[in-house]
Design a protein around this motif. Sequence first.
Motif, PDB file in Angstrom:
ATOM      1  N   LEU A 129     -13.868   5.583  23.739  1.00 19.00           N
ATOM      2  CA  LEU A 129     -13.538   6.100  22.405  1.00 19.00           C
ATOM      3  C   LEU A 129     -13.050   7.547  22.482  1.00 19.00           C
ATOM      4  O   LEU A 129     -12.113   7.941  21.789  1.00 19.00           O
ATOM      5  CB  LEU A 129     -14.750   5.988  21.473  1.00 19.00           C
ATOM      6  CG  LEU A 129     -15.109   4.563  21.032  1.00 19.00           C
ATOM      7  CD1 LEU A 129     -16.439   4.533  20.299  1.00 19.00           C
ATOM      8  CD2 LEU A 129     -14.011   3.967  20.146  1.00 19.00           C
ATOM      9  N   LEU A 133      -2.128  15.776   4.120  1.00 19.30           N
ATOM     10  CA  LEU A 133      -1.755  14.426   3.681  1.00 19.30           C
ATOM     11  C   LEU A 133      -2.191  13.384   4.701  1.00 19.30           C
ATOM     12  O   LEU A 133      -2.728  12.335   4.348  1.00 19.30           O
ATOM     13  CB  LEU A 133      -0.241  14.340   3.469  1.00 19.30           C
ATOM     14  CG  LEU A 133       0.303  15.011   2.209  1.00 19.30           C
ATOM     15  CD1 LEU A 133       1.829  15.008   2.230  1.00 19.30           C
ATOM     16  CD2 LEU A 133      -0.206  14.312   0.960  1.00 19.30           C
ATOM     17  N   PHE A 134      -1.942  13.685   5.969  1.00 18.75           N
ATOM     18  CA  PHE A 134      -2.313  12.738   7.023  1.00 18.75           C
ATOM     19  C   PHE A 134      -3.826  12.711   7.225  1.00 18.75           C
ATOM     20  O   PHE A 134      -4.420  11.646   7.402  1.00 18.75           O
ATOM     21  CB  PHE A 134      -1.601  13.091   8.325  1.00 18.75           C
ATOM     22  CG  PHE A 134      -1.801  12.068   9.404  1.00 18.75           C
ATOM     23  CD1 PHE A 134      -1.264  10.796   9.287  1.00 18.75           C
ATOM     24  CD2 PHE A 134      -2.532  12.365  10.539  1.00 18.75           C
ATOM     25  CE1 PHE A 134      -1.439   9.838  10.274  1.00 18.75           C
ATOM     26  CE2 PHE A 134      -2.717  11.410  11.539  1.00 18.75           C
ATOM     27  CZ  PHE A 134      -2.165  10.158  11.402  1.00 18.75           C
ATOM     28  N   LEU A 177     -14.595   5.122   4.659  1.00 14.20           N
ATOM     29  CA  LEU A 177     -14.568   3.958   3.782  1.00 14.20           C
ATOM     30  C   LEU A 177     -14.961   2.683   4.524  1.00 14.20           C
ATOM     31  O   LEU A 177     -15.842   1.936   4.084  1.00 14.20           O
ATOM     32  CB  LEU A 177     -13.160   3.810   3.197  1.00 14.20           C
ATOM     33  CG  LEU A 177     -12.942   2.720   2.159  1.00 14.20           C
ATOM     34  CD1 LEU A 177     -13.801   2.962   0.922  1.00 14.20           C
ATOM     35  CD2 LEU A 177     -11.470   2.669   1.757  1.00 14.20           C
ATOM     36  N   PHE A 178     -14.342   2.473   5.675  1.00 16.16           N
ATOM     37  CA  PHE A 178     -14.591   1.228   6.396  1.00 16.16           C
ATOM     38  C   PHE A 178     -15.898   1.265   7.184  1.00 16.16           C
ATOM     39  O   PHE A 178     -16.483   0.224   7.432  1.00 16.16           O
ATOM     40  CB  PHE A 178     -13.384   0.858   7.243  1.00 16.16           C
ATOM     41  CG  PHE A 178     -12.168   0.661   6.385  1.00 16.16           C
ATOM     42  CD1 PHE A 178     -12.164  -0.322   5.421  1.00 16.16           C
ATOM     43  CD2 PHE A 178     -11.071   1.488   6.496  1.00 16.16           C
ATOM     44  CE1 PHE A 178     -11.068  -0.493   4.579  1.00 16.16           C
ATOM     45  CE2 PHE A 178      -9.971   1.331   5.661  1.00 16.16           C
ATOM     46  CZ  PHE A 178      -9.970   0.337   4.704  1.00 16.16           C
ATOM     47  N   ALA A 210     -10.458   9.384   5.374  1.00 17.65           N
ATOM     48  CA  ALA A 210     -10.891   8.375   4.395  1.00 17.65           C
ATOM     49  C   ALA A 210     -11.092   7.013   5.046  1.00 17.65           C
ATOM     50  O   ALA A 210     -12.041   6.307   4.712  1.00 17.65           O
ATOM     51  CB  ALA A 210      -9.875   8.268   3.260  1.00 17.65           C
ATOM     52  N   ALA A 211     -10.221   6.665   5.992  1.00 12.97           N
ATOM     53  CA  ALA A 211     -10.286   5.330   6.601  1.00 12.97           C
ATOM     54  C   ALA A 211     -11.628   5.068   7.298  1.00 12.97           C
ATOM     55  O   ALA A 211     -12.323   4.106   6.952  1.00 12.97           O
ATOM     56  CB  ALA A 211      -9.113   5.112   7.551  1.00 12.97           C
ATOM     57  N   PHE A 231      -4.773   9.754  20.931  1.00  8.73           N
ATOM     58  CA  PHE A 231      -4.379   9.725  19.519  1.00  8.73           C
ATOM     59  C   PHE A 231      -3.957  11.132  19.057  1.00  8.73           C
ATOM     60  O   PHE A 231      -2.869  11.319  18.514  1.00  8.73           O
ATOM     61  CB  PHE A 231      -5.566   9.213  18.698  1.00  8.73           C
ATOM     62  CG  PHE A 231      -5.314   9.078  17.219  1.00  8.73           C
ATOM     63  CD1 PHE A 231      -4.969   7.853  16.681  1.00  8.73           C
ATOM     64  CD2 PHE A 231      -5.445  10.161  16.362  1.00  8.73           C
ATOM     65  CE1 PHE A 231      -4.752   7.713  15.309  1.00  8.73           C
ATOM     66  CE2 PHE A 231      -5.229  10.036  15.007  1.00  8.73           C
ATOM     67  CZ  PHE A 231      -4.891   8.813  14.473  1.00  8.73           C
ATOM     68  N   LEU A 277     -18.510  -1.649   6.845  1.00  9.38           N
ATOM     69  CA  LEU A 277     -19.123  -2.285   8.017  1.00  9.38           C
ATOM     70  C   LEU A 277     -20.640  -2.201   7.943  1.00  9.38           C
ATOM     71  O   LEU A 277     -21.342  -3.160   8.253  1.00  9.38           O
ATOM     72  CB  LEU A 277     -18.620  -1.624   9.306  1.00  9.38           C
ATOM     73  CG  LEU A 277     -17.186  -1.952   9.712  1.00  9.38           C
ATOM     74  CD1 LEU A 277     -16.720  -1.041  10.841  1.00  9.38           C
ATOM     75  CD2 LEU A 277     -17.060  -3.402  10.136  1.00  9.38           C
ATOM     76  N   GLY A 337      -5.882  10.457   4.829  1.00 10.59           N
ATOM     77  CA  GLY A 337      -5.918   9.049   5.251  1.00 10.59           C
ATOM     78  C   GLY A 337      -6.784   8.848   6.469  1.00 10.59           C
ATOM     79  O   GLY A 337      -7.566   7.896   6.556  1.00 10.59           O
ATOM     80  N   LEU A 338      -6.681   9.796   7.399  1.00 10.57           N
ATOM     81  CA  LEU A 338      -7.401   9.687   8.672  1.00 10.57           C
ATOM     82  C   LEU A 338      -8.914   9.794   8.477  1.00 10.57           C
ATOM     83  O   LEU A 338      -9.689   9.106   9.143  1.00 10.57           O
ATOM     84  CB  LEU A 338      -6.915  10.796   9.620  1.00 10.57           C
ATOM     85  CG  LEU A 338      -7.226  10.625  11.091  1.00 10.57           C
ATOM     86  CD1 LEU A 338      -6.542   9.398  11.650  1.00 10.57           C
ATOM     87  CD2 LEU A 338      -6.789  11.859  11.862  1.00 10.57           C
TER      88      LEU A 338
END
Lengths: 199, 100
Positions: free
Chosen positions: B48, B75-76, B86-87, B82-83, B55, B91, B79-80
Amino acid sequence: MSADAAVAEHHDGHPDPVRTRKVAMWVFLGSECLFFGTLISTFLLFRTRTGDGPTAAEIFDIPFTSASSFILLMSSLTMVLAHHSAERSDWRRSRIWLVATALLGTVFIAGQVFEFTEFVHNGLTVTTSPFGTAFFVLTSFHGAHVAIGVIMLLGTAGISYAGRMRPNEGMNVEAVGLYWHFVDIVWIVIFTVVYLLQV
Amino acid sequence: MAEATHHRPHPTPKDYWKIAVVLAVITAAEIWATYLPGLDAVVAPLLLTMGAAKFFIVVGWYMHLRYEERLMKNLFLIGLVAAPVLFGAVLFTFGVLIGD
């Protein structure tokens, strides 16, 4: 460039179109993070639910996927070199790098098609198990993104070849480049989480 | 803010090739770590970490995010960030409710 764009925005009260397109692309990529996050989360939920079908460890061919991952990673290099040439209005060189990037992307897709065929022959289909469904949906969506990227690359190279690319339109190559690099970084995550951590 | 980005010189093609070599070396190390016996306890965090390094190298240098103004970065990053949040929550919820 961004400083110039910021300054340009204040000229005659109109927003700078280059900066606007770039902001729009970053917003789009931010939303794509959430899209792929959904698919990766779904895969993580179902990764152990293999039913009677094969498991990831039984079916994944890590050396092969590593090679195709390396090809996609190197396509990011050719893409950034295309962008670098476009920034200098060296359209001929930019076209060469754009086509090279498209070729590498096509090789990656061909590798994915071969891999899927092998998986199906070994008993893993989209309906075999929740693991199969989550895996094929995630990797197919990524493959579709790569295919769209290849079309964008060839389209940009074609526009340039037709002589319709002007010196101040390097942003077109940059926008395609941002999309292409994003496709690459998504694969970096997929390769690590879906392939390497499951074997 | 935009001025600061103006002062930082963009990488040259030579730099891009060097970055490609670094990415290739990290990829080779990932594969090596996958097959190396006796790393079971640390292989996941190791992979990881290496994946995250690749990345951020691509995002920072190839996508030029480190040379962009703060707006583009934010802006990026929205999303980076929040993803995974959120997920991760999704999970965790599924894990608790359904189990593995």
